[in-house]
Design an enzyme around this catalytic site. Sequence first.
Site: not given
Length: 479
Positions: A170, A223-224, A228, A245, A279, A326, A381
């Site tokens: 996905k 992802g975030s 996650g 990750e 990241c 974003q 972040e």
Amino acid sequence: MKANLIHGEWVTGTRAVANINPSDTRDVIGDYAQADAAAASAAVAAAAQAFPAWSMSGPQQRFDVLDKVGTELLARAAELGDLLAREEGKTLPEAIGEVTRAGQIFKFFAGEALRQRGDLLASVRPGISVEITREPLGVITIITPWNFPIAIPAWKIAPALAYGNCVVFKPAELVPGSAWALAEVLSRSGLPPGVFNLVMGTGAEIGPALVDDPLVTGLSFTGSVATGRRLAASCATRGAKFQLEMGGKNPLIVLDDADLDVAVNCAVQGAFFSTGQRCTASSRFIVTDGIHDRFVSALVQRMKSLKVGDARQAGIDIGPVVDARQLAIDLEYIQSAQAEGATLAQGGEHHATDAQGQPGFFLTPALFTNTHNGMRISREEVFGPVANVIKVRDFDEAIAVANDTPFGLSSGICTTSLRHATRFKRLAQAGMVMVNAPTAGADFHVPFGGRKGSSMGAREQGTYASEFYTTVKTAYTAA
Ligand SMILES: NC(=O)C1=CN([C@@H]2O[C@H](COP(=O)(O)OP(=O)(O)OC[C@H]3O[C@@H](n4cnc5c(N)ncnc54)[C@H](OP(=O)(O)O)[C@@H]3O)[C@@H](O)[C@H]2O)C=CC1
Ligand SMILES: O=C(O)CCC(=O)C(=O)O
């Protein structure tokens, strides 16, 4: 409409989303089918059905498939790079580089399929031998972010298949084009139906079908942090394996003895290339007193020369932010840093059009000075072209500030001192450490991943990928 791939069939469904170019929002790249929960479940069932045969496939068959995919990606790097730059907004050279990296990853894991290893030991009991082998997990759900639309899928899909698993992939909603192109290449690679499936759709709608189904034995996610951790909790509840990750707040230390040009290059590349949407981006420059003012002034000069604009136009250094959402996040962090008392030394301007008048999400790279590590801009972040400078006394304070973060993905230092470089490599609390090199830009054949809030589970990439995608079997044979 570009369709989903389920059990070897292209399935359109009833809904589609438009893929929009962030460098020119009038440009619709194409319409991509949206899977619903039933289609996602069908993909999982197809993968489960295909698993017994694929798990028994030989190394030559797996090599042939993965090598073919790698060869095609490398041959089409310019064309697929153009699509990637058009849908995600990284510059054309960066995008072509990313497709090349994806091709190299498939080639690497083609080789891994041939190098299935095991151990043969004598038992502590006479007349018995012990074999230790690795077997595939089963059905792996792969969920990827928008910032590396082909390399991250490649570094999850290639090892999953190489070690004998079946995949339901996905991609992020914002970047279906590269994902679909990769799926199309895989669909012609000789894989039996159901071994690889593509389902495009929102995480909210199809996530549960892809993560909570008991047929899914493993989840590989990038992802975030929030998403996650939520997905990991679901996996843990039912005993499925997971690998996450997530974010970073990566420091770049610049010591008094650094080569100034090297430090400025590392800072610009690490913080602002790929529009800072990595990241591994350096977002905190931790700079000692003696070089601070020279570093800031050289960095500001260099930033003034960066050209922001259409990702596919020659000479552009920084493409647009990926989308309006974003961009709003980036601008909110810029405002919040100013409200906290930081000085905006350079950039941070939003432009609704590029120099040619194309509507897009353009933001000049922003640098803050007079910041400390307790500020929000130092702790969270941003995921955009925004970095701040923190002034410190010496190496010891620098390393303490660098490590004072909930994250631990990548950490860098610019120094000409072997002693400081050596101590840094030992003391930095990060999965990847860089000496006189940008914090971003990892090799494709060595482990990738972090510590603390950045990662959970086994490392990705290189031969270490087998740790996640396989399970160990110990077999005792009495003579
Ligand atoms: N470490 C990294 O490389 C990345 C970090 N980020 C960080 O995350 C922030 C937000 O970005 P965003 O794209 O929203 O990140 P998300 O974590 O929401 O998205 C990453 C992936 O997870 C999917 N997803 C979201 N919710 C679910 C769910 N409930 N079940 C299953 N899958 C789900 C997304 O699908 P969908 O696209 O459909 O929502 C996407 O494919 C960024 O600002 C950045 O800080 C973002 C991207 C990459
Ligand atoms: O820095 C890199 O090469 C990879 C970074 C990455 O995977 C990410 O930002 O998600």
